[in-house]
Design an enzyme around this catalytic site. Structure first.
Site, PDB file in Angstrom:
ATOM      1  N   ASP A   1       0.811  -1.218   0.000  1.00  0.00           N
ATOM      2  CA  ASP A   1       0.000   0.000   0.000  1.00  0.00           C
ATOM      3  C   ASP A   1       0.843   1.266   0.000  1.00  0.00           C
ATOM      4  O   ASP A   1       2.069   1.215   0.186  1.00  0.00           O
ATOM      5  CB  ASP A   1      -0.956  -0.020   1.211  1.00  0.00           C
ATOM      6  CG  ASP A   1      -0.264  -0.413   2.514  1.00  0.00           C
ATOM      7  OD1 ASP A   1       0.970  -0.450   2.553  1.00  0.00           O
ATOM      8  OD2 ASP A   1      -0.976  -0.692   3.490  1.00  0.00           O
TER       9      ASP A   1
ATOM     10  N   ASP B   1      -7.790  -2.498  13.968  1.00  0.00           N
ATOM     11  CA  ASP B   1      -9.167  -2.779  13.551  1.00  0.00           C
ATOM     12  C   ASP B   1      -9.237  -4.005  12.627  1.00  0.00           C
ATOM     13  O   ASP B   1     -10.262  -4.270  12.016  1.00  0.00           O
ATOM     14  CB  ASP B   1      -9.783  -1.550  12.862  1.00  0.00           C
ATOM     15  CG  ASP B   1      -9.024  -1.137  11.602  1.00  0.00           C
ATOM     16  OD1 ASP B   1      -8.016  -1.804  11.263  1.00  0.00           O
ATOM     17  OD2 ASP B   1      -9.430  -0.165  10.954  1.00  0.00           O
TER      18      ASP B   1
ATOM     19  N   HIS C   1      -7.306  -4.486   9.916  1.00  0.00           N
ATOM     20  CA  HIS C   1      -6.976  -4.270   8.502  1.00  0.00           C
ATOM     21  C   HIS C   1      -5.667  -4.957   8.118  1.00  0.00           C
ATOM     22  O   HIS C   1      -4.767  -5.122   8.938  1.00  0.00           O
ATOM     23  CB  HIS C   1      -6.968  -2.779   8.123  1.00  0.00           C
ATOM     24  CG  HIS C   1      -5.858  -1.956   8.657  1.00  0.00           C
ATOM     25  ND1 HIS C   1      -6.041  -0.876   9.497  1.00  0.00           N
ATOM     26  CD2 HIS C   1      -4.522  -2.011   8.454  1.00  0.00           C
ATOM     27  CE1 HIS C   1      -4.895  -0.320   9.776  1.00  0.00           C
ATOM     28  NE2 HIS C   1      -3.942  -0.991   9.167  1.00  0.00           N
TER      29      HIS C   1
ATOM     30  N   GLU D   1      -9.651  -1.813   4.995  1.00  0.00           N
ATOM     31  CA  GLU D   1     -10.334  -1.465   6.235  1.00  0.00           C
ATOM     32  C   GLU D   1     -11.633  -2.265   6.384  1.00  0.00           C
ATOM     33  O   GLU D   1     -12.183  -2.754   5.381  1.00  0.00           O
ATOM     34  CB  GLU D   1     -10.659   0.027   6.229  1.00  0.00           C
ATOM     35  CG  GLU D   1      -9.433   0.937   6.260  1.00  0.00           C
ATOM     36  CD  GLU D   1      -8.834   1.069   7.656  1.00  0.00           C
ATOM     37  OE1 GLU D   1      -8.938   0.129   8.473  1.00  0.00           O
ATOM     38  OE2 GLU D   1      -8.226   2.126   7.923  1.00  0.00           O
TER      39      GLU D   1
END
Ligand code: GLP
Length: 236
Positions: A67, A136, A138, A143
């Site tokens: 990313d 979270d 990810h 996400e």
């Protein structure tokens, strides 16, 4: 799935580096999927040591990173391209032309996603994908949402991700709000997946991701379906 618990970050880094080194030794022209964040720093340090000692050779390796922040180019010291150059690429004998990171400054993120997926496909896919995990759940910057996205795509970052990543920036306002990330398709198609996590604060999300239901609201949970997954965790 192999879930390995170790007692220190040092031990986690050594194990992860050894798995990556084994891949490079077994297939010198392999495609490595690489990750950023604080978790892989120790792994990259070990790989640099092995390379300097002449134990592994990266000259034929190609890398594809997961990313990049939207709006940051490689000269920005907060970009993931910059992180990779500093933490790994400058310290090993990889050909920089064979290292790939999504272009966060692409004018058309959709076209950039298509270019990146086509690139991965043209390389024959990823042999070994290294991952961290966000608080979270990810992976890359996939996400939590109501579906898994297959393609490389642009995403809006969650507030919790922005807060977690603010430690790398001068202020929270400097954290980019968007990123471009490899999707679940390329990650799940990788022949091997290695996920590393450390710290007590990751324990709860690891339990959800690897011992709970498979749901896009915990993106890493999809990895339970991967045929060759290794997770290494150190609480310290
Ligand atoms: C970032 C990256 C992820 C990484 C995650 C966890 O958001 N995009 O690829 O896994 O953070 O980072 P850390 O290893 O610093 O906890």
């Amino acid at each position: 799935m192999k879930f390995i618990t170790v007692d220190s970050y040092e031990s986690l880094s050594k194990k992860a580096a050894n798995i990556i080194a084994a891949q490079v030794i077994a297939k010198p022209n392999c495609v490595l999927g690489l990750a950023t964040g604080s978790s892989p720093v120790g792994t990259y340090k070990k790989l640099a040591e092995y390379c300097s000692a002449g134990d592994i050779d990266f000259t034929e390796v190609t890398s594809v990173n997961l990313d990049e922040y939207v709006g940051l180019d490689g000269s920005n010291d907060q970009s993931y391209r910059y992180f990779m150059n500093e933490n790994l690429f400058k310290k090993i004998n990889i050909d920089i032309e064979k290292t790939h990171v999504p272009n966060g400054c692409a004018k058309d993120p959709k076209a950039e996603g298509e270019r990146y997926d086509a690139l991965i496909e043209s390389l024959g896919g990823i042999d070994l994908q290294l991952l961290g995990i966000g608080l979270d759940g990810h992976i890359g910057f996939n996400e939590p949402e109501d579906k898994f996205t297959k393609e490389t795509h642009a995403v809006k970052l969650d507030e919790s991700t922005i807060e977690a990543n603010a430690r790398f920036f001068e202020s929270i306002d400097d954290v980019p709000r968007e990123a471009i990330t490899m999707g679940m398709g390329a990650i799940m198609n990788a022949k091997k997946v290695l996920l590393i996590a450390n710290g007590k604060n990751k324990k709860e999300i690891l339990e959800k991701a690897f011992f709970g239901p498979i749901t896009p609201f915990v993106p890493a949970s999809i990895l339970q379906l991967h045929p060759d997954l290794t997770v290494i965790y150190s609480e310290n």
